[in-house]
Design an enzyme around this catalytic site. Structure first.
Site, PDB file in Angstrom:
ATOM      1  CB  SER A 254     -93.073 -24.228 -33.330  1.00 23.48           C
ATOM      2  OG  SER A 254     -94.213 -24.800 -32.712  1.00 23.48           O
ATOM      3  CE  LYS A 255     -88.399 -20.154 -28.298  1.00 26.20           C
ATOM      4  NZ  LYS A 255     -88.256 -18.876 -27.581  1.00 26.20           N
ATOM      5  NE  ARG A 256     -98.463 -24.978 -31.628  1.00 26.06           N
ATOM      6  CZ  ARG A 256     -98.703 -26.224 -32.032  1.00 26.06           C
ATOM      7  NH1 ARG A 256     -99.186 -27.121 -31.191  1.00 26.06           N
ATOM      8  NH2 ARG A 256     -98.444 -26.594 -33.272  1.00 26.06           N
ATOM      9  CG  ASN A 257     -94.584 -28.743 -32.352  1.00 25.86           C
ATOM     10  OD1 ASN A 257     -93.516 -28.143 -32.308  1.00 25.86           O
ATOM     11  ND2 ASN A 257     -95.154 -29.092 -33.491  1.00 25.86           N
TER      12      ASN A 257
END
Length: 468
Positions: A254-257
């Site tokens: 995801s954008k987070r990781n």
């Protein structure tokens, strides 16, 4: 309607930019079709009117074409099973809804969201999995009239009978579900818009799709879709549910990781061949160490070699394939990629020699500007080069100045003259000479750069190193 033996598809929703996970799904379906001379269909699933945007469709088509993924039928390539935008297929869906209702496979459900949530809470309290309790399953005509008179807008639910639903997944083997554990599910929302389960399955059948590769998060959708197709007498495709991409933390990408969109990666200077070569290896073995064009990748692709294990996204591996893609790029393509980032003009007569010289040291378009400045502009020594220059034997500089004046940009002659004059050799000669002339402690061979830098510019830099 006749179709080639294998037809795959990619069916995105245009609610944002396409990210690596979806791009990989598109690539796998494209490779699966091209590997056997089949067809690849692109369908836009834009029934979410609030979130779907025309600009997202435009970006999607651009990204797929940039990756080299062409389609045999779809937007701008109309085929016999179009239109390929679900928002334009409403009349067709209405016909199939009517068929299901007439045959008793579907019924209107007047339950409100509050009533459904209360039922789910009660099921969870009893330790049961939440599913539709069947309140509207057997309503009489009078009951329906009464509920409609209350102003309730019904959904349309598919009637699921008890029993086994099984299929052979192309990636995960035999899969078995129980109808009584699924419950009756919505195929048309109360506002009249179709649900994913329904349109996705019906369109696959009507568009002749015979093989669907999609993320494992869709696995539980499959029994519902097979029930719909069976009830309508439509052929179901073969399904294969591929592993999800994960980040370093093991969580879905995801954008987070670390996930980035194809558009972001293109803007960052990645080449399409880097992405396709890397993505093709995420969950599928491809002959190691070789950069392949799209058709050659298809020649190595086989659905039965897809892995069930999660595939971890590694930015360093993407950078490896970026390096490979740059090294294999023809000079005209390399120039087209670098040119928009160049501020320092590269003389047309020197272009190919410059490209050939700097190609091994390019990773991003902005690297091209650095080497253009070194060869054709003003380039101050960077920190590493300045350190090398400061530690050089002072006798090097007058000898280098004399050698350049005598031999011009003939690197071999310059080196031999300096060696003869000073007795310097090896790294004590080569490192400070290249640091002074290029302003960089490492990079392309000085022999390739010196003719591009030219005698006058090289002399000025040697004199600067000498302290003049």
């Amino acid at each position: 309607m006749s179709h080639d033996p294998i037809t795959t598809r990619f069916a995105p929703s245009p609610t944002g930019h396409i990210h690596l996970g979806n791009a990989r799904t598109a690539l796998f379906n494209w490779l699966a079709a091209r590997a056997v001379g089949g067809r690849f269909v692109l369908r836009i699933e834009d029934t979410d009117q609030e979130r779907s945007r025309p600009e997202h469709v435009t970006a999607l088509l651009r990204d797929l074409r940039w990756l080299g993924l062409d389609w045999d039928a779809g937007p701008e390539v109309e085929g016999e099973a179009g239109p390929y935008f679900q928002s334009q297929r409403g009349e067709l869906y209405a016909d199939y809804y009517a068929r299901l209702e007439a045959a008793g496979h579907a019924y209107p459900c007047y339950c409100t969201s509050e009533e459904l949530e209360a039922a789910r809470r009660a099921q969870r309290a009893r330790g049961e999995p939440p599913r539709y309790p069947g309140r509207c399953r057997n309503l009489s005509a009078e009951d329906r009239e009464r509920l409609a008179a209350e102003g309730r807008e019904p959904t349309l639910r598919f009637r699921v009978e008890a029993g086994e639903i099984a299929f052979d997944d192309l990636v995960r083997g035999r899969q078995t579900f129980r109808g009584e554990e699924i419950g009756d599910f919505i195929i048309r929302r109360s506002d009249g818009t179709p649900a994913f389960f329904f349109t996705n399955a019906v369109d696959d059948a009507l568009m002749g799709v015979t093989r669907v590769l999609r993320g494992e998060d869709h696995l539980t959708n499959t029994p519902r879709q097979m029930l719909i197709l069976d009830a309508l007498g439509l052929a179901a495709p073969e399904y294969g549910h591929i592993s999800l991409l994960t980040g370093d933390d093991g969580a879905p990408l995801s954008k987070r990781n670390g996930s980035r969109s194809v558009a972001e990666l293109r803007a960052a200077g990645y080449l399409p061949e880097a992405l396709t070569n890397y993505m093709a290896r995420l969950g599928h073995p491809i002959e190691a160490g070789d950069l392949f064009g799209a058709d050659a990748l298809a020649g190595q692709f086989a659905v039965d070699r897809l892995s069930r294990a999660p595939a971890r996204f590694d930015p360093q591996q993407l950078d490896h394939w970026q390096h490979e893609a740059i090294q294999h790029a023809p000079l005209d393509e390399l120039w087209a990629w670098l040119a928009p980032a160049l501020v320092t003009p590269v003389p047309e007569a020197s272009r190919d020699a410059w490209l050939a010289a700097v190609q091994p040291n390019i990773e991003r378009p902005e690297d091209g500007e650095d080497w253009a400045r070194v060869c054709f502009g003003e380039a101050e020594p960077d920190a590493a080069a300045a350190e090398v220059i400061a530690g050089a034997d002072p006798a090097l500089w007058p000898a280098a100045e004399a050698a350049l004046q005598a031999h011009g940009a003939d690197n071999q002659a310059v080196v031999e003259a300096v060696k003869a004059d000073t007795g310097l050799k090896g790294k004590n000669l080569f490192k400070p000479l290249r640091a002074a002339i290029t302003g960089r402690a490492s990079g392309p061979e000085l022999g390739a750069l010196l003719p591009l830098i030219g005698t006058d510019r090289a002399l000025a830099r040697i004199r600067a190193a000498k302290g003049e």
